[in-house]
Write a protein that holds these residues in place. Structure first.
Motif, PDB file in Angstrom:
ATOM      1  N   GLU A  14       0.812  -1.207   0.000  1.00 34.02           N
ATOM      2  CA  GLU A  14       0.000   0.000   0.000  1.00 34.02           C
ATOM      3  C   GLU A  14       0.853   1.266   0.000  1.00 34.02           C
ATOM      4  O   GLU A  14       0.391   2.316  -0.472  1.00 34.02           O
ATOM      5  CB  GLU A  14      -0.926   0.021   1.222  1.00 34.02           C
ATOM      6  N   HIS A  15       2.059   1.175   0.522  1.00 35.84           N
ATOM      7  CA  HIS A  15       2.942   2.348   0.631  1.00 35.84           C
ATOM      8  C   HIS A  15       4.275   1.988  -0.021  1.00 35.84           C
ATOM      9  O   HIS A  15       4.975   1.091   0.439  1.00 35.84           O
ATOM     10  CB  HIS A  15       3.138   2.702   2.115  1.00 35.84           C
ATOM     11  N   LEU A  16       4.632   2.706  -1.096  1.00 34.18           N
ATOM     12  CA  LEU A  16       5.867   2.407  -1.815  1.00 34.18           C
ATOM     13  C   LEU A  16       6.676   3.689  -1.989  1.00 34.18           C
ATOM     14  O   LEU A  16       6.270   4.612  -2.705  1.00 34.18           O
ATOM     15  CB  LEU A  16       5.564   1.798  -3.182  1.00 34.18           C
ATOM     16  N   ASP A  17       7.816   3.751  -1.313  1.00 35.97           N
ATOM     17  CA  ASP A  17       8.695   4.924  -1.376  1.00 35.97           C
ATOM     18  C   ASP A  17      10.079   4.475  -1.838  1.00 35.97           C
ATOM     19  O   ASP A  17      10.828   3.854  -1.090  1.00 35.97           O
ATOM     20  CB  ASP A  17       8.781   5.593  -0.001  1.00 35.97           C
ATOM     21  N   GLN A  33      -0.532  -1.813 -11.985  1.00 44.07           N
ATOM     22  CA  GLN A  33      -1.215  -2.980 -11.403  1.00 44.07           C
ATOM     23  C   GLN A  33      -1.197  -2.952  -9.879  1.00 44.07           C
ATOM     24  O   GLN A  33      -1.787  -3.812  -9.234  1.00 44.07           O
ATOM     25  CB  GLN A  33      -0.563  -4.265 -11.912  1.00 44.07           C
ATOM     26  N   PHE A  34      -0.515  -1.932  -9.296  1.00 40.06           N
ATOM     27  CA  PHE A  34      -0.544  -1.758  -7.851  1.00 40.06           C
ATOM     28  C   PHE A  34      -1.895  -1.168  -7.451  1.00 40.06           C
ATOM     29  O   PHE A  34      -2.000  -0.009  -7.048  1.00 40.06           O
ATOM     30  CB  PHE A  34       0.577  -0.820  -7.382  1.00 40.06           C
ATOM     31  N   TYR A  39       0.142   5.322  -1.707  1.00 41.38           N
ATOM     32  CA  TYR A  39       1.265   6.257  -1.636  1.00 41.38           C
ATOM     33  C   TYR A  39       2.373   5.736  -2.536  1.00 41.38           C
ATOM     34  O   TYR A  39       2.939   4.674  -2.285  1.00 41.38           O
ATOM     35  CB  TYR A  39       1.759   6.386  -0.188  1.00 41.38           C
ATOM     36  N   LEU A  40       2.693   6.498  -3.595  1.00 38.17           N
ATOM     37  CA  LEU A  40       3.747   6.100  -4.522  1.00 38.17           C
ATOM     38  C   LEU A  40       4.717   7.264  -4.697  1.00 38.17           C
ATOM     39  O   LEU A  40       4.371   8.306  -5.264  1.00 38.17           O
ATOM     40  CB  LEU A  40       3.160   5.708  -5.874  1.00 38.17           C
ATOM     41  N   ASN A  41       5.939   7.093  -4.208  1.00 37.86           N
ATOM     42  CA  ASN A  41       6.966   8.139  -4.286  1.00 37.86           C
ATOM     43  C   ASN A  41       8.180   7.596  -5.031  1.00 37.86           C
ATOM     44  O   ASN A  41       8.926   6.768  -4.514  1.00 37.86           O
ATOM     45  CB  ASN A  41       7.362   8.605  -2.879  1.00 37.86           C
ATOM     46  N   LEU A  42       8.373   8.072  -6.258  1.00 40.62           N
ATOM     47  CA  LEU A  42       9.536   7.709  -7.073  1.00 40.62           C
ATOM     48  C   LEU A  42      10.381   8.942  -7.371  1.00 40.62           C
ATOM     49  O   LEU A  42      11.160   8.965  -8.324  1.00 40.62           O
ATOM     50  CB  LEU A  42       9.075   7.067  -8.388  1.00 40.62           C
ATOM     51  N   GLY A  43      10.269   9.954  -6.535  1.00 38.78           N
ATOM     52  CA  GLY A  43      10.955  11.211  -6.766  1.00 38.78           C
ATOM     53  C   GLY A  43      12.462  11.123  -6.648  1.00 38.78           C
ATOM     54  O   GLY A  43      13.008  10.246  -5.976  1.00 38.78           O
ATOM     55  N   LEU A  61      -4.925   5.382  -5.081  1.00 43.50           N
ATOM     56  CA  LEU A  61      -3.786   6.285  -4.990  1.00 43.50           C
ATOM     57  C   LEU A  61      -4.189   7.643  -4.417  1.00 43.50           C
ATOM     58  O   LEU A  61      -5.084   8.322  -4.929  1.00 43.50           O
ATOM     59  CB  LEU A  61      -3.165   6.469  -6.379  1.00 43.50           C
ATOM     60  N   LYS A  62      -3.491   8.040  -3.359  1.00 41.81           N
ATOM     61  CA  LYS A  62      -3.716   9.347  -2.739  1.00 41.81           C
ATOM     62  C   LYS A  62      -2.538  10.299  -2.968  1.00 41.81           C
ATOM     63  O   LYS A  62      -2.742  11.511  -3.084  1.00 41.81           O
ATOM     64  CB  LYS A  62      -3.941   9.184  -1.232  1.00 41.81           C
ATOM     65  N   VAL A  63      -1.327   9.756  -3.016  1.00 43.71           N
ATOM     66  CA  VAL A  63      -0.120  10.566  -3.210  1.00 43.71           C
ATOM     67  C   VAL A  63       0.688   9.981  -4.364  1.00 43.71           C
ATOM     68  O   VAL A  63       1.043   8.793  -4.337  1.00 43.71           O
ATOM     69  CB  VAL A  63       0.743  10.610  -1.933  1.00 43.71           C
ATOM     70  N   LEU A  64       0.987  10.838  -5.360  1.00 48.05           N
ATOM     71  CA  LEU A  64       1.840  10.436  -6.476  1.00 48.05           C
ATOM     72  C   LEU A  64       2.943  11.479  -6.622  1.00 48.05           C
ATOM     73  O   LEU A  64       2.694  12.635  -6.955  1.00 48.05           O
ATOM     74  CB  LEU A  64       1.043  10.344  -7.776  1.00 48.05           C
ATOM     75  N   ASN A  65       4.173  11.057  -6.356  1.00 47.32           N
ATOM     76  CA  ASN A  65       5.323  11.954  -6.447  1.00 47.32           C
ATOM     77  C   ASN A  65       6.325  11.411  -7.454  1.00 47.32           C
ATOM     78  O   ASN A  65       6.933  10.360  -7.238  1.00 47.32           O
ATOM     79  CB  ASN A  65       5.987  12.114  -5.078  1.00 47.32           C
TER      80      ASN A  65
END
Length: 212
Positions: A14-17, A33-34, A39-43, A61-65
């Motif tokens: 659920e949370h991927l940083d 497919q996630f 929360y997805l942060n690939l910054g 998805l709530k946060v896309l960085n």
């Protein structure tokens, strides 16, 4: 080297940083497919490619960085159909085209909390997206109040203040080399002349010495 596509095996995540990891990959479509990720942060990586329209399938998805990467292409209109999305940061990339009108239609005033699209190559004038963000957007800071600042594809030849182009640099380098060659030739010629004069003087001294 990390394979982003292989991460989809973690189906319950659920949370991927993965920010600030120097990842040099494309934004693999399989990431969409996630379906449980919120929360997805690939910054701050070196991720390239575009944002696939299939990202709409990431319904939680709530946060896309995706800030500070090498991503390009146009912005997908489908992004605003992720109804849970509250933070979108795709600044400091190479996205082109227009900010989708659909985003404004779907989000309306304050429909998303944080919206950062600055430092891209978006068409001038950039559509004002500031009112779509209920908490904060970077529109004015990045593109000015009228959307005509720091936008569009840079024109390297249209502004003399941007510095010298390749041809001008080459001319200067060649001129400097020629200057040094001429200088060295003149110095060498003068040195040879001085040597000849000294030899001549010594020869004259020898002649006069023989007469004695």
């Amino acid at each position: 080297r990390m394979n982003l596509g292989s991460l989809v095996q973690l189906t319950l995540i659920e949370h991927l940083d993965l920010s600030d990891n120097n990842i040099a990959e494309t934004f693999h479509v399989s990431l969409t497919q996630f379906t449980k990720v919120n929360y997805l942060n690939l910054g701050t990586n070196r991720i390239s490619g575009s944002i696939p329209g299939a990202i709409v399938d990431m319904t939680e998805l709530k946060v896309l960085n995706l800030e500070r990467n090498n991503m390009a292409g146009t912005l997908p209109p489908q992004l605003s159909q992720i109804h849970n999305l509250r933070t979108l940061n795709i600044s400091e990339n190479k996205f082109t085209g227009e900010v989708p009108e659909e985003w404004g239609n779907d989000w309306g005033v304050g429909g998303i909390e944080y919206l950062n699209l600055g430092d891209n190559l978006l068409d001038c004038p950039v559509r004002d997206y500031s009112e779509w963000a209920g908490v904060q957007s970077d529109f004015v800071d990045s593109y000015g109040p009228d959307g005509n600042t720091n936008c569009g594809v840079p024109d390297d030849g249209g502004d003399d203040s941007k510095g010298l182009d390749g041809v001008e640099v080459a001319i200067i380098v060649i001129a400097v080399i020629i200057f040094f060659i001429i200088g060295f030739y003149c110095w060498h010629a003068q040195s040879q002349k001085n040597v000849k004069n000294q030899v001549a003087m010594l020869s004259e001294e020898d002649v006069f010495g023989d007469d004695d």
